[in-house]
Scaffold this motif. Sequence first.
Motif, PDB file in Angstrom:
ATOM      1  N   LEU A 129      83.275  -0.433  26.585  1.00  0.00           N
ATOM      2  CA  LEU A 129      82.181   0.545  26.641  1.00  0.00           C
ATOM      3  C   LEU A 129      81.016   0.182  25.726  1.00  0.00           C
ATOM      4  O   LEU A 129      79.931   0.742  25.857  1.00  0.00           O
ATOM      5  N   ALA A 164      88.122   6.930  28.311  1.00  0.00           N
ATOM      6  CA  ALA A 164      86.747   6.826  28.804  1.00  0.00           C
ATOM      7  C   ALA A 164      86.512   7.652  30.061  1.00  0.00           C
ATOM      8  O   ALA A 164      85.531   8.384  30.162  1.00  0.00           O
ATOM      9  N   SER A 167      84.766   7.802  35.643  1.00  0.00           N
ATOM     10  CA  SER A 167      83.324   7.952  35.870  1.00  0.00           C
ATOM     11  C   SER A 167      82.528   6.975  35.016  1.00  0.00           C
ATOM     12  O   SER A 167      81.536   6.396  35.465  1.00  0.00           O
ATOM     13  N   GLN A 168      82.975   6.776  33.778  1.00  0.00           N
ATOM     14  CA  GLN A 168      82.281   5.845  32.885  1.00  0.00           C
ATOM     15  C   GLN A 168      82.387   4.417  33.400  1.00  0.00           C
ATOM     16  O   GLN A 168      81.439   3.633  33.322  1.00  0.00           O
ATOM     17  N   THR A 171      79.982   4.052  36.229  1.00  0.00           N
ATOM     18  CA  THR A 171      78.614   4.012  35.695  1.00  0.00           C
ATOM     19  C   THR A 171      78.270   2.626  35.163  1.00  0.00           C
ATOM     20  O   THR A 171      77.187   2.086  35.437  1.00  0.00           O
ATOM     21  N   ILE A 172      79.187   2.042  34.406  1.00  0.00           N
ATOM     22  CA  ILE A 172      78.961   0.693  33.874  1.00  0.00           C
ATOM     23  C   ILE A 172      78.795  -0.298  35.018  1.00  0.00           C
ATOM     24  O   ILE A 172      77.898  -1.149  35.010  1.00  0.00           O
ATOM     25  N   TYR A 178      73.561  -2.922  31.767  1.00  0.00           N
ATOM     26  CA  TYR A 178      74.276  -2.085  30.792  1.00  0.00           C
ATOM     27  C   TYR A 178      74.628  -2.901  29.553  1.00  0.00           C
ATOM     28  O   TYR A 178      74.510  -2.431  28.423  1.00  0.00           O
TER      29      TYR A 178
END
Length: 416
Positions: A129, A164, A167-168, A171-172, A178
């Motif tokens: 992340l 995390a 969804s995270q 998104t990444i 990113y």
Amino acid sequence: MLSETEAAELLSFLSPETRPDVKGQTTEYILGMSGNRDGCRFLRSKADLLHAVFALTSDPSIAIVKDCYHILINLSADETLHQVISPDSSADCRLNLHLALTVQHYRSSLIQVLVADVKVLPVLLKKLLDPEYVFADQICSILSNLTRHTKTCKTVLKVLQEEAGLSQLVTIFCTEGYNKKANFHYLGPLLSNLTQLPEARDYMMDKDRCVIQRLLPFTQYQASVVRRGGVVGTLRNCCFDHARHEWLLSDAVDILPFLLLPLAGPEELTEEENEGLPVDLQYLPEDKKREDDPDIRKMLLETLLLLTATGGGRNALKDKSVYPIMREFHRWEKDVHVTAACEKLVQVLIGDEPEQGMENLMEVDIPEDVEVKLKEADVKEQEELEKEQEEMRQEEEKKKSDAPGTDKGQDDGLTR
């Protein structure tokens, strides 16, 4: 392999306080060990070594960290588990089954060491992340390897949701830039692996979120075959849930154009055929190219075939003039396995509707004896396809060998 004394000495060299050159030589040596099954088997029994290797993923030396991540990638991958059990004879079957179970036990216990004993997942996910982390791509590869089989896939999903959230991860994957030091292509196979699980598919197809819709454009992502393949694999897994076919084909998702476009070529269709197609597939340019990778083409066809499992899905594909695209694709396709997948889809598109009570092909109960015969037919078909492919390969080689040779004298500009 190393003796206990040698293993203890090796472990002593992995201390954070050890001189960098000694640590580097040690991690290089272990990296070599991790490249073969005997080495992996040895490392599996040495949880303290794996703890030390994993701890060094935070070492100041980039070279040492890189070695350690590659060790973990090797340990988390084991292609031998994917060997097909041959149906040749009952004795061979028993032997192969025993070998397969032995390999599976070996790999699962190794994964158990990494996941349960070394506890790599929370640390890996936290680093993944971090938008500045240099080795995010290596982490993606490790997680992709760890999720290839259901048992460890469940563990990874559980920890992922705690640390995390899926969804995270999406998104990444969908956010360009990113992390400027990583491309995150291997998140594609990771998502594909995770969607083996119903709970992951439930999240991906939650109507209150916009998740699967965000993945659709990547079916034509030219910069990475890994990313494309991972997304197509994810979509295929999601299409196993026939209850959601209507939603997937509706305007809310509109999955069909994203599955068809990679299979469509530049061939000219009639005006009537064009008008029946989704707008994005009408009047394609002369330079339109199809998906290069045969495995991805096959997965796309399998996904379309899954969508024909229900009456509504079959009608939707027929109404959207999928057949002309498949007709031209079949003429173009050279890979026998992909051609076979295409023919199965075409048979459904042009065939009669199943009799009443059997409209949903995924819910039809197949008698055991019929199922055995179908499996035998599949094996026979596979053998015939492989034989045909081998004959085509030999024919191509013969054509090359029979081609007239070049006059070397002329090539060199020499006169006789």
